[in-house]
Design a protein around this motif. Structure first.
Motif: not given
Length: 173
Positions: A51-65, A70-74
């Motif tokens: 529908q619309a761009p939004h914020l998303a991110a993750f901190c994977w503690y087990e994978d240390r990542l 970034v929404p595409e298309p921006f």
């Protein structure tokens, strides 16, 4: 000219980007004045939305990542960011939420905001040894730092216990 300690710390952080137009060196340049997460990698990838761009991110503690998306298309959009809550008086559990509307105009702003947010999750868990689910605290940190220039900031003074040169990183409880 020798690199500053902060830039040396970022030089050891593995960076990867699958976002078109943003390679790993561009990402490193955009995040260079923010505190690096020792012992973790940072990855950026596109976020497909319906529908619309939004914020998303993750901190994977087990994978240390720390994974940034970034929404595409921006396209530029407004996002409501909740940075505080106050309990309403009464017997039932209800809160009054405080928010700020933030306009995200560029990929750089999105990447810096979600990085600051996820970095604070990392900091709460790995450095402070506490629970990392403090969403409003992470949003406060991100709001305060994602647009500001931090060329000469001493992150060890701002973040108690944080040391970007510490190796190896011990596991939090």
């Amino acid at each position: 000219m020798p690199l500053s300690p902060l830039r040396r710390s970022w030089a050891t952080v593995p960076l990867r980007s699958r976002v078109t137009g943003v390679d790993a060196e561009t990402l490193r340049h955009w995040l260079a004045d923010l505190p690096p997460p020792p012992g973790y990698a940072v990855s950026a990838r596109p976020l497909r939305y319906r529908q619309a761009p939004h914020l998303a991110a993750f901190c994977w503690y087990e994978d240390r990542l720390i994974e940034l998306q970034v929404p595409e298309p921006f396209r530029a959009w407004d996002e409501r960011v909740y940075y505080r809550a106050r309990r309403k008086p009464g017997r039932r559990l209800a809160f009054q939420w405080f928010s700020r509307r933030v306009r995200f105009r560029t990929r750089r702003e999105v990447l810096r905001f979600v990085y600051c947010h996820e970095f604070y999750h990392w900091y709460l868990r790995e450095v402070r040894g506490g629970k990392a689910s403090a969403e409003t605290a992470c949003d406060r940190f991100a709001l305060a730092h994602f647009r500001a220039r931090h060329a000469g900031v001493d992150w060890t003074a701002l973040l108690p216990g944080y040391d970007p040169t510490r190796r190896p990183l011990k596991r939090a409880a």
